[in-house]
Design a protein around this motif. Structure first.
Motif, PDB file in Angstrom:
ATOM      1  N   ARG A   1      30.839  38.538  44.877  1.00  0.00           N
ATOM      2  CA  ARG A   1      30.587  37.025  44.696  1.00  0.00           C
ATOM      3  C   ARG A   1      29.934  36.314  45.903  1.00  0.00           C
ATOM      4  O   ARG A   1      30.550  36.383  47.229  1.00  0.00           O
ATOM      5  CB  ARG A   1      31.919  36.568  44.233  1.00  0.00           C
ATOM      6  N   ARG A   2      29.048  35.273  45.687  1.00  0.00           N
ATOM      7  CA  ARG A   2      28.429  34.598  46.837  1.00  0.00           C
ATOM      8  C   ARG A   2      28.257  33.251  46.536  1.00  0.00           C
ATOM      9  O   ARG A   2      27.680  33.438  45.718  1.00  0.00           O
ATOM     10  CB  ARG A   2      27.030  35.770  47.611  1.00  0.00           C
ATOM     11  N   ARG A   3      27.811  32.574  47.176  1.00  0.00           N
ATOM     12  CA  ARG A   3      28.116  31.446  47.532  1.00  0.00           C
ATOM     13  C   ARG A   3      26.556  31.443  47.024  1.00  0.00           C
ATOM     14  O   ARG A   3      25.161  31.837  47.718  1.00  0.00           O
ATOM     15  CB  ARG A   3      28.331  30.342  48.635  1.00  0.00           C
ATOM     16  N   ASP A   4      26.723  30.072  45.706  1.00  0.00           N
ATOM     17  CA  ASP A   4      25.006  29.638  45.454  1.00  0.00           C
ATOM     18  C   ASP A   4      24.469  28.309  46.223  1.00  0.00           C
ATOM     19  O   ASP A   4      24.828  27.961  46.858  1.00  0.00           O
ATOM     20  CB  ASP A   4      25.135  28.630  44.067  1.00  0.00           C
TER      21      ASP A   4
ATOM     22  N   LEU B   1      41.842  29.686  36.130  1.00  0.00           N
ATOM     23  CA  LEU B   1      41.975  31.706  35.722  1.00  0.00           C
ATOM     24  C   LEU B   1      40.623  32.207  35.760  1.00  0.00           C
ATOM     25  O   LEU B   1      41.077  32.798  36.413  1.00  0.00           O
ATOM     26  CB  LEU B   1      41.947  31.296  33.791  1.00  0.00           C
ATOM     27  N   VAL B   2      39.704  31.538  35.489  1.00  0.00           N
ATOM     28  CA  VAL B   2      38.089  32.663  36.548  1.00  0.00           C
ATOM     29  C   VAL B   2      38.170  33.133  38.024  1.00  0.00           C
ATOM     30  O   VAL B   2      37.746  33.778  37.983  1.00  0.00           O
ATOM     31  CB  VAL B   2      36.701  31.773  35.989  1.00  0.00           C
ATOM     32  N   VAL B   3      38.735  32.129  38.128  1.00  0.00           N
ATOM     33  CA  VAL B   3      38.542  32.220  39.884  1.00  0.00           C
ATOM     34  C   VAL B   3      39.620  32.877  40.070  1.00  0.00           C
ATOM     35  O   VAL B   3      39.879  34.437  41.190  1.00  0.00           O
ATOM     36  CB  VAL B   3      38.996  30.916  40.550  1.00  0.00           C
ATOM     37  N   ARG B   4      40.798  33.276  39.770  1.00  0.00           N
ATOM     38  CA  ARG B   4      42.042  34.904  39.314  1.00  0.00           C
ATOM     39  C   ARG B   4      41.351  35.579  39.055  1.00  0.00           C
ATOM     40  O   ARG B   4      41.189  37.122  39.287  1.00  0.00           O
ATOM     41  CB  ARG B   4      43.110  33.948  38.765  1.00  0.00           C
ATOM     42  N   LEU B   5      40.664  36.152  37.750  1.00  0.00           N
ATOM     43  CA  LEU B   5      40.057  37.349  37.073  1.00  0.00           C
ATOM     44  C   LEU B   5      38.629  37.545  38.816  1.00  0.00           C
ATOM     45  O   LEU B   5      38.893  38.921  38.203  1.00  0.00           O
ATOM     46  CB  LEU B   5      39.135  36.699  36.194  1.00  0.00           C
ATOM     47  N   ALA B   6      38.047  36.231  38.844  1.00  0.00           N
ATOM     48  CA  ALA B   6      37.041  36.977  39.560  1.00  0.00           C
ATOM     49  C   ALA B   6      37.167  37.693  40.951  1.00  0.00           C
ATOM     50  O   ALA B   6      37.611  38.676  41.553  1.00  0.00           O
ATOM     51  CB  ALA B   6      35.818  35.819  40.295  1.00  0.00           C
ATOM     52  N   ASP B   7      38.656  36.946  41.763  1.00  0.00           N
ATOM     53  CA  ASP B   7      39.469  37.289  42.689  1.00  0.00           C
ATOM     54  C   ASP B   7      40.056  39.141  42.651  1.00  0.00           C
ATOM     55  O   ASP B   7      39.624  39.266  43.461  1.00  0.00           O
ATOM     56  CB  ASP B   7      40.218  36.912  43.090  1.00  0.00           C
TER      57      ASP B   7
ATOM     58  N   LYS C   1      29.266  26.357  44.309  1.00  0.00           N
ATOM     59  CA  LYS C   1      29.665  27.794  43.064  1.00  0.00           C
ATOM     60  C   LYS C   1      29.029  28.702  43.902  1.00  0.00           C
ATOM     61  O   LYS C   1      28.732  28.960  45.076  1.00  0.00           O
ATOM     62  CB  LYS C   1      28.331  27.314  42.383  1.00  0.00           C
ATOM     63  N   HIS C   2      29.394  29.626  43.370  1.00  0.00           N
ATOM     64  CA  HIS C   2      29.622  31.186  43.369  1.00  0.00           C
ATOM     65  C   HIS C   2      28.874  31.987  42.466  1.00  0.00           C
ATOM     66  O   HIS C   2      29.173  31.605  41.680  1.00  0.00           O
ATOM     67  CB  HIS C   2      31.224  31.675  43.442  1.00  0.00           C
ATOM     68  N   ILE C   3      27.886  32.498  42.654  1.00  0.00           N
ATOM     69  CA  ILE C   3      27.402  33.747  41.751  1.00  0.00           C
ATOM     70  C   ILE C   3      27.699  34.920  41.452  1.00  0.00           C
ATOM     71  O   ILE C   3      28.215  35.873  42.680  1.00  0.00           O
ATOM     72  CB  ILE C   3      25.891  33.828  42.446  1.00  0.00           C
ATOM     73  N   LEU C   4      27.766  34.951  40.488  1.00  0.00           N
ATOM     74  CA  LEU C   4      28.734  36.748  40.416  1.00  0.00           C
ATOM     75  C   LEU C   4      27.671  38.110  39.676  1.00  0.00           C
ATOM     76  O   LEU C   4      26.936  37.326  39.481  1.00  0.00           O
ATOM     77  CB  LEU C   4      29.836  36.311  39.561  1.00  0.00           C
ATOM     78  N   THR C   5      28.021  39.383  40.608  1.00  0.00           N
ATOM     79  CA  THR C   5      26.919  39.909  40.357  1.00  0.00           C
ATOM     80  C   THR C   5      27.952  41.340  40.436  1.00  0.00           C
ATOM     81  O   THR C   5      28.978  41.220  40.587  1.00  0.00           O
ATOM     82  CB  THR C   5      26.053  40.798  41.371  1.00  0.00           C
TER      83      THR C   5
ATOM     84  N   GLN D   1      25.335  41.078  31.187  1.00  0.00           N
ATOM     85  CA  GLN D   1      24.314  40.940  29.983  1.00  0.00           C
ATOM     86  C   GLN D   1      23.313  39.921  30.420  1.00  0.00           C
ATOM     87  O   GLN D   1      22.827  39.409  30.164  1.00  0.00           O
ATOM     88  CB  GLN D   1      24.543  40.958  29.186  1.00  0.00           C
ATOM     89  N   GLY D   2      23.867  39.063  32.080  1.00  0.00           N
ATOM     90  CA  GLY D   2      23.424  37.957  32.119  1.00  0.00           C
ATOM     91  C   GLY D   2      23.639  36.468  31.109  1.00  0.00           C
ATOM     92  O   GLY D   2      22.859  35.342  31.532  1.00  0.00           O
ATOM     93  N   PHE D   3      24.596  36.400  30.554  1.00  0.00           N
ATOM     94  CA  PHE D   3      24.896  35.509  29.479  1.00  0.00           C
ATOM     95  C   PHE D   3      25.482  34.492  30.936  1.00  0.00           C
ATOM     96  O   PHE D   3      25.286  32.966  30.479  1.00  0.00           O
ATOM     97  CB  PHE D   3      26.226  35.619  29.012  1.00  0.00           C
ATOM     98  N   ALA D   4      26.491  34.824  32.018  1.00  0.00           N
ATOM     99  CA  ALA D   4      26.568  33.653  32.889  1.00  0.00           C
ATOM    100  C   ALA D   4      26.334  34.530  34.009  1.00  0.00           C
ATOM    101  O   ALA D   4      26.868  36.102  33.946  1.00  0.00           O
ATOM    102  CB  ALA D   4      28.034  33.928  32.547  1.00  0.00           C
ATOM    103  N   THR D   5      26.286  33.453  35.243  1.00  0.00           N
ATOM    104  CA  THR D   5      25.972  33.742  36.730  1.00  0.00           C
ATOM    105  C   THR D   5      27.088  32.944  37.504  1.00  0.00           C
ATOM    106  O   THR D   5      27.803  34.026  38.279  1.00  0.00           O
ATOM    107  CB  THR D   5      24.622  33.986  37.296  1.00  0.00           C
ATOM    108  N   THR D   6      27.484  32.045  36.946  1.00  0.00           N
ATOM    109  CA  THR D   6      28.931  31.089  37.494  1.00  0.00           C
ATOM    110  C   THR D   6      30.259  31.262  37.446  1.00  0.00           C
ATOM    111  O   THR D   6      30.372  31.736  36.210  1.00  0.00           O
ATOM    112  CB  THR D   6      27.952  30.017  38.517  1.00  0.00           C
ATOM    113  N   GLN D   7      31.071  31.091  38.022  1.00  0.00           N
ATOM    114  CA  GLN D   7      32.343  31.133  37.309  1.00  0.00           C
ATOM    115  C   GLN D   7      32.629  29.895  36.840  1.00  0.00           C
ATOM    116  O   GLN D   7      32.722  29.898  35.707  1.00  0.00           O
ATOM    117  CB  GLN D   7      33.508  31.067  38.624  1.00  0.00           C
TER     118      GLN D   7
END
Length: 152
Positions: A83-86, A67-73, A92-96, A48-54
């Motif tokens: 996940r890619r580096r900003d 916790l977010v790192v574990r969830l993203a993993d 920071k990592h940008i999530l899509t 939804q675009g509310f968040a782009t980084t961990q």
């Protein structure tokens, strides 16, 4: 100024109890996917675009960055996010959300809509619509407040 009330008579208490009950019911729908509400919340916030980084997700969910790192993993292992580096900040990592992640969100949206239909059946169309409007207003305020920088 708020007046004194019996705890069970307060909107805050009722929302907490009902929210917990609905969250538990919805977690049952998630069980077969092997995901938790936090996984789904992470996917939805990114999509939804509310968040782009961990870091954004940790702040919005009020959870630890680890916790977010574990969830993203876990989401990345299931090919639900990428996940890619900003480029502006390599720490920071940008999530899509991937196409598979979007498909899962659509499926869960359909299941949530079924739960909404049950609520509407209990409340009736008018009250169901009013509840939805009130919740949208509260959610908008919550997201706006959580996106502001500064101490909480």
């Amino acid at each position: 100024m708020a007046t004194s009330s019996s705890l069970p008579e307060t909107a805050a208490f009722r929302l907490m109890v009902l929210g917990t009950d609905l969250a538990n019911d919805f977690a049952e729908h998630l069980r077969e996917t092997g995901l938790t509400p936090k996984h789904l919340g992470t996917l939805a916030m990114v999509e939804q675009g509310f968040a782009t980084t961990q870091d954004d997700i940790a702040r919005l969910m009020r959870v630890s960055p680890s916790l977010v790192v574990r969830l993203a993993d876990q989401l990345e292992q299931r090919d639900l996010i990428e996940r890619r580096r900003d480029p502006a900040n390599r720490r920071k990592h940008i999530l899509t959300v991937t196409e598979e992640g979007k498909s899962l969100l659509a499926e869960m949206g359909s299941r949530a809509a079924a739960v909404d239909a049950e609520l509407d059946a209990r409340l009736g169309r008018r009250l169901g619509s009013q509840l939805n409007e009130a919740l949208a207003r509260l959610m908008g305020g919550l997201l706006a407040d959580r996106q502001r920088p500064g101490p909480r």
